[in-house]
Scaffold this motif. Sequence first.
Motif, mmCIF file in Angstrom:
data_model
loop_
_atom_site.group_PDB
_atom_site.id
_atom_site.type_symbol
_atom_site.label_atom_id
_atom_site.label_comp_id
_atom_site.label_asym_id
_atom_site.label_seq_id
_atom_site.Cartn_x
_atom_site.Cartn_y
_atom_site.Cartn_z
ATOM 1 N N ALA A 33 33.775 126.888 33.079
ATOM 2 C CA ALA A 33 34.820 126.842 33.129
ATOM 3 C C ALA A 33 35.596 126.145 32.414
ATOM 4 O O ALA A 33 37.173 126.636 32.942
ATOM 5 C CB ALA A 33 34.305 125.383 34.674
ATOM 6 N N PHE A 34 35.388 125.426 31.564
ATOM 7 C CA PHE A 34 36.531 124.778 30.615
ATOM 8 C C PHE A 34 37.567 125.742 30.361
ATOM 9 O O PHE A 34 38.646 126.310 30.134
ATOM 10 C CB PHE A 34 35.790 123.515 29.847
ATOM 11 C CG PHE A 34 36.877 123.598 29.177
ATOM 12 C CD1 PHE A 34 37.566 122.003 29.354
ATOM 13 C CD2 PHE A 34 37.776 123.947 27.644
ATOM 14 C CE1 PHE A 34 38.328 121.580 27.610
ATOM 15 C CE2 PHE A 34 38.308 123.287 27.276
ATOM 16 C CZ PHE A 34 38.728 121.828 26.946
ATOM 17 N N LEU B 224 46.389 125.820 39.220
ATOM 18 C CA LEU B 224 46.299 127.006 39.059
ATOM 19 C C LEU B 224 44.490 126.692 38.414
ATOM 20 O O LEU B 224 43.513 127.302 38.295
ATOM 21 C CB LEU B 224 47.067 128.011 37.651
ATOM 22 C CG LEU B 224 46.210 129.132 37.100
ATOM 23 C CD1 LEU B 224 46.171 130.192 38.453
ATOM 24 C CD2 LEU B 224 47.522 129.966 36.394
ATOM 25 N N MET B 225 44.691 126.086 36.878
ATOM 26 C CA MET B 225 43.545 125.704 36.267
ATOM 27 C C MET B 225 42.814 125.509 37.264
ATOM 28 O O MET B 225 41.086 125.735 37.054
ATOM 29 C CB MET B 225 43.380 125.069 34.675
ATOM 30 C CG MET B 225 44.707 125.348 34.405
ATOM 31 S SD MET B 225 44.245 123.872 32.138
ATOM 32 C CE MET B 225 46.016 124.938 32.176
ATOM 33 N N SER B 226 42.957 124.299 38.234
ATOM 34 C CA SER B 226 41.779 123.884 39.140
ATOM 35 C C SER B 226 40.900 125.310 40.141
ATOM 36 O O SER B 226 39.765 125.029 40.627
ATOM 37 C CB SER B 226 42.299 122.512 40.119
ATOM 38 O OG SER B 226 42.006 121.862 40.854
ATOM 39 N N ASN C 2 38.502 116.454 33.688
ATOM 40 C CA ASN C 2 39.038 115.296 33.644
ATOM 41 C C ASN C 2 38.664 116.070 31.537
ATOM 42 O O ASN C 2 39.779 115.141 31.352
ATOM 43 C CB ASN C 2 38.035 114.361 33.415
ATOM 44 C CG ASN C 2 38.174 114.232 35.106
ATOM 45 O OD1 ASN C 2 38.372 113.703 35.047
ATOM 46 N ND2 ASN C 2 37.030 113.182 35.094
ATOM 47 N N GLN C 3 37.602 116.682 31.920
ATOM 48 C CA GLN C 3 37.916 117.123 29.988
ATOM 49 C C GLN C 3 39.280 118.094 29.709
ATOM 50 O O GLN C 3 39.758 118.120 28.512
ATOM 51 C CB GLN C 3 36.926 118.345 29.719
ATOM 52 C CG GLN C 3 35.428 117.454 29.595
ATOM 53 C CD GLN C 3 34.296 118.674 29.707
ATOM 54 O OE1 GLN C 3 34.335 119.239 29.730
ATOM 55 N NE2 GLN C 3 33.027 118.036 30.025
ATOM 56 N N VAL D 10 28.056 122.858 38.525
ATOM 57 C CA VAL D 10 29.181 122.671 37.876
ATOM 58 C C VAL D 10 30.151 121.042 38.191
ATOM 59 O O VAL D 10 30.417 121.394 39.587
ATOM 60 C CB VAL D 10 29.718 124.014 37.773
ATOM 61 C CG1 VAL D 10 30.682 124.214 37.074
ATOM 62 C CG2 VAL D 10 28.724 124.991 37.525
ATOM 63 N N ARG D 11 29.998 120.250 37.640
ATOM 64 C CA ARG D 11 30.713 119.683 38.395
ATOM 65 C C ARG D 11 32.323 119.798 38.029
ATOM 66 O O ARG D 11 32.711 119.684 36.639
ATOM 67 C CB ARG D 11 30.960 117.821 37.824
ATOM 68 C CG ARG D 11 28.653 117.429 37.629
ATOM 69 C CD ARG D 11 28.353 116.988 37.001
ATOM 70 N NE ARG D 11 28.574 117.436 35.522
ATOM 71 C CZ ARG D 11 28.579 115.884 34.854
ATOM 72 N NH1 ARG D 11 27.552 114.632 34.633
ATOM 73 N NH2 ARG D 11 28.438 116.596 33.269
ATOM 74 N N THR D 12 33.034 119.833 39.060
ATOM 75 C CA THR D 12 34.550 120.253 39.257
ATOM 76 C C THR D 12 35.534 119.014 38.455
ATOM 77 O O THR D 12 35.927 119.399 37.458
ATOM 78 C CB THR D 12 35.032 120.416 40.502
ATOM 79 O OG1 THR D 12 34.916 120.156 41.353
ATOM 80 C CG2 THR D 12 34.494 122.314 40.860
#
Length: 308
Positions: free
Chosen positions: A187-188, A215-217, A241-242, A234-236
């Motif tokens: 996801a990152f 957009l990334m979110s 935060n990362q 998958v912890r959004t």
Amino acid sequence: PRIAVLGAGAMGSRIGAHLFEAGYAVVLYDSWKDHVAEIQRNGLRIVHEHSARTLRIKAASRPLPGEVYDYVLLLTKSGQTDEALSGFRDIIGTDTHVVSLQNGIAGIEILPRYIPKERILAGVTTYSSDLLGPGAVQIGGSGITYLSRLTGGSSPAVDLLEATFNAAGFQTVVSEDAMQMIWEKLAFNASINPVTALTRLNAGEAGTHPLGIELMSSIVGEVAAVGHRLGINVRTDEVMNQLRRACEPEACGDHLPSMLQDVLKGRMTEIEALNGAVIRLAGDFGMDLPYNRALYRMVKMLDEIKGT
Ligand code: NAD
């Protein structure tokens, strides 16, 4: 343990170099003949900040006769996995563990076609490296590497690799939940990579702009939704935060994520192993991912028209 690096580019050379310097028997395997010839002739040159060192490390562009390894560290780009595993199948014996620290999920989708799942280790790393040219890499980044068995749980092989990496100065921990770790890294990467590659902004610029964050979110949310359908938590919030930490201008905000580097250098990107893989999996559930699909198509055009 006897260790081979398969795909000794930026990251493979870096990891191989650290292991070699810690006294382990390492062979670098790579199909790029000029790179291998340079390492054989003049050694592997490691550039770090303002200093450089040269290592007389063994390298080969085809399997060395009769040699098999305890660990094969797979560090080709994800899209090169099939070709590498078939071209170098002779270095994988019946006791060999294959370790993928590649980004995306193509590696773990493809590996089980070649190796029993019990002998596959997957991981993610925050270390980084750049290829300067044949025989030379620039190393940077630090942090942590997580390793996990594809089948979960612990084993002597994963414990030994953890100890070996730590002894070589790579801070490494065994994680119990490989799938969560890999999907959160997915996801990152599926968000920061295409957004910076298409805007040509660095991580700090794209990741601190309100539209970039939005957009990334959206992308992270879509990837997480597919992960959840597969039973992976998958912890959004954790991924966002990362991303915030990775994009802090004072920390490493001027970093150019690998897909932006690939686009700037006219190389094929890893879009297929990132957003492409997520879109394909979503299709199996009849899910549409409009943000991922739009970015995937734009990067795919760049790959097909400019990528080599
Ligand atoms: P790279 O392109 O520098 O290295 C890949 C190497 O694989 C090249 O030297 C290439 O010649 C070799 N190769 C290609 N096809 C091959 C084949 N058929 N047989 C043998 N060798 C072959 O890539 P990289 O930047 O080192 O990235 C490798 C993986 O690690 C990617 O999945 C990437 O996302 C991941 N990763 C990279 C970094 C980084 O900082 N570079 C950080 C974390 C994760």
